[in-house]
Design a protein around this motif. Structure first.
Motif, short mmCIF file in Angstrom:
data_model
loop_
_atom_site.label_atom_id
_atom_site.label_comp_id
_atom_site.label_asym_id
_atom_site.label_seq_id
_atom_site.Cartn_x
_atom_site.Cartn_y
_atom_site.Cartn_z
N ASP A 121 9.20 4.19 -2.42
CA ASP A 121 9.02 3.56 -0.91
C ASP A 121 7.90 4.61 -0.13
OD1 ASP A 121 11.17 2.27 -1.69
OD2 ASP A 121 12.44 3.11 -0.07
N ASP A 122 7.25 4.13 0.62
CA ASP A 122 6.46 4.78 1.55
C ASP A 122 5.12 5.43 0.77
OD1 ASP A 122 8.32 4.08 3.23
OD2 ASP A 122 9.25 6.10 3.45
N SER A 123 4.74 4.75 -0.09
CA SER A 123 3.66 5.25 -1.02
C SER A 123 2.44 5.31 -0.47
CB SER A 123 3.97 4.87 -2.66
OG SER A 123 5.01 5.37 -3.18
N PHE A 124 2.12 4.47 0.29
CA PHE A 124 0.79 4.15 0.78
C PHE A 124 0.62 4.09 2.26
CE2 PHE A 124 1.19 2.24 -3.33
CZ PHE A 124 0.12 2.89 -4.09
N ASP A 125 -0.28 4.17 2.92
CA ASP A 125 -0.86 4.11 4.58
C ASP A 125 -1.01 2.66 4.53
OD1 ASP A 125 -0.67 7.07 5.11
OD2 ASP A 125 -2.27 7.03 3.84
N GLU A 131 8.14 -6.44 -0.60
CA GLU A 131 7.74 -5.18 -1.42
C GLU A 131 6.38 -4.31 -0.78
OE1 GLU A 131 8.14 -3.85 -5.23
OE2 GLU A 131 9.91 -4.09 -3.45
N MET A 132 5.54 -5.25 -0.19
CA MET A 132 4.56 -4.41 0.61
C MET A 132 4.94 -3.59 1.67
SD MET A 132 1.29 -7.30 0.33
CE MET A 132 0.39 -6.42 1.18
N ARG A 133 5.84 -4.08 2.38
CA ARG A 133 6.67 -3.24 3.66
C ARG A 133 7.33 -2.21 3.02
NH1 ARG A 133 10.06 -5.23 7.99
NH2 ARG A 133 9.34 -3.15 8.76
N ARG A 134 7.89 -2.22 1.69
CA ARG A 134 8.50 -1.25 1.19
C ARG A 134 7.78 0.19 0.89
NH1 ARG A 134 9.76 0.81 -3.59
NH2 ARG A 134 8.76 -0.87 -4.73
N VAL A 135 6.56 -0.32 0.36
CA VAL A 135 5.73 0.68 -0.47
C VAL A 135 4.67 1.40 0.70
CG1 VAL A 135 6.02 -0.43 -2.76
CG2 VAL A 135 3.79 -0.77 -1.33
N VAL A 136 4.65 0.69 1.92
CA VAL A 136 3.89 1.09 2.90
C VAL A 136 4.73 2.09 3.91
CG1 VAL A 136 2.42 0.51 4.81
CG2 VAL A 136 1.94 -0.32 2.82
N ARG A 137 4.23 3.21 4.43
CA ARG A 137 4.92 4.03 5.08
C ARG A 137 5.39 3.23 6.65
NH1 ARG A 137 1.55 5.64 9.18
NH2 ARG A 137 -0.60 5.72 8.56
N PRO A 138 6.43 3.43 7.13
CA PRO A 138 6.69 3.07 8.58
C PRO A 138 5.31 3.41 9.41
CG PRO A 138 8.46 3.92 7.85
CD PRO A 138 7.48 4.25 6.87
N GLY A 139 4.77 2.31 10.26
CA GLY A 139 3.57 2.97 10.98
C GLY A 139 2.38 2.63 10.15
#
Length: 230
Positions: free
Chosen positions: A127-131, A151-159
Motif C-alpha cells: 500500500d502507498d508505494s507510489f505518488d 488496485e491503483m488507489r491502493r498502491v498510491v498514497r493518499p493525496g
C-alpha cells in the motif's frame, strides 16, 4: 470540464446491456498482445502519441517522484518522463516488456527503475508505494477495470494522483455503431471497443479533470485525486 460526452443516455445504456461485450481474461489479453507486440509501435504509436504526451506531461508537473506506469507496453512513454521521476512499469505481456527493456537500454533511461511482468488487477506492491499511477490505454484491456482502479488507489498514497488515458465509447453516430459492432471481438482485439467511463469509475464526478486528446477526441485524459478513505 464537461462529462456529457462520456455519459451515455439511458436508452443507450439499456442497449449496451442488451448486447453484452465478450469477456476478457488474463490469457486472452496475453495472447492478443503477443500478436501485437512486434507491430504495436507502428500501428498504435502515432495515433496514441498525443494522449501519451499529455499524460506524462501532467505526471511530470505533479508532486512526488515515485511513478507507476500500469500497462507500460513497449515503453513508448518512458523517454518522456522527467529524469527526477523514478518510474516503475508493469505489464501482463512479457513480449511487450521485452521491447520496453530494449528501449530503456538503448535510450539510457536511468530513471526507469523497474519493468515487471505483473497483473494490474492484483499488484504485488505494498500500500502507498507510489505518488502517481498512470494507466495509458490500459483500462479497456483488463478484464475488470474497476478492480484495476481499486488496485491503483491502493498502491498510491493518499493525496497522490491517478491518471488515465483511454478511448471511451461515443454517445451515438457512426462511431458508436462501429464500437457496438466490434464489441463481440474484444477477445481477439485484446480491448473493449465499447468501453465507457462508468466502466472504470463508480461516479465520473470523482475525476477533477477530463480532457479530450487528438486526434478527433478519440482518446481522453482523466485525472482522479486519490482521496483518503473516510
Amino acid at each position: 470540464m464537461s462529462h456529457a460526452r462520456l455519459q451515455q443516455p439511458p436508452s443507450k445504456q439499456v442497449d449496451r446491456l442488451a448486447h453484452p461485450r465478450a469477456a476478457l481474461d488474463v490469457e486472452s489479453v496475453r495472447d492478443a498482445y503477443r500478436r501485437w507486440a512486434g507491430v504495436y509501435d507502428g500501428v498504435f504509436g502515432g495515433v496514441s502519441g498525443a494522449g501519451r504526451k499529455r499524460a506524462v506531461a501532467m505526471a511530470n508537473k505533479l508532486p512526488g517522484t515515485r511513478v507507476l506506469e500500469v500497462g507500460v507496453g513497449t515503453g513508448l512513454a518512458l523517454p518522456l518522463y522527467h529524469p527526477q521521476k523514478r518510474v516503475v512499469g508493469i505489464d501482463l505481456s512479457r513480449d511487450m516488456l521485452r521491447h520496453a527493456r530494449e528501449r530503456v537500454e538503448s535510450r539510457g533511461l536511468r530513471n526507469v527503475v523497474g519493468l515487471v511482468e505483473m497483473d494490474a488487477e492484483a499488484m504485488a506492491f505494498e500500500d502507498d508505494s507510489f505518488d502517481i499511477a498512470v494507466a495509458m490505454f490500459t483500462a479497456t484491456v483488463v478484464p475488470d477495470a474497476r478492480r484495476l482502479y481499486r488496485e491503483m488507489r491502493r498502491v498510491v498514497r493518499p493525496g497522490g494522483e491517478l491518471l488515465f488515458v483511454n478511448h471511451f465509447a461515443a454517445e451515438g453516430g457512426l462511431r458508436w455503431w462501429a464500437e457496438r459492432t466490434l464489441a463481440p471481438l474484444s477477445r481477439v482485439l485484446g480491448w473493449h471497443p465499447d468501453f465507457a467511463l462508468t466502466d472504470l469509475l463508480d461516479d465520473p464526478r470523482q475525476a477533477v479533470e477530463i480532457t479530450e486528446c487528438p486526434p478527433f477526441g478519440l482518446f481522453t485524459l482523466v485525472r482522479v485525486p486519490n482521496l483518503a478513505l473516510a
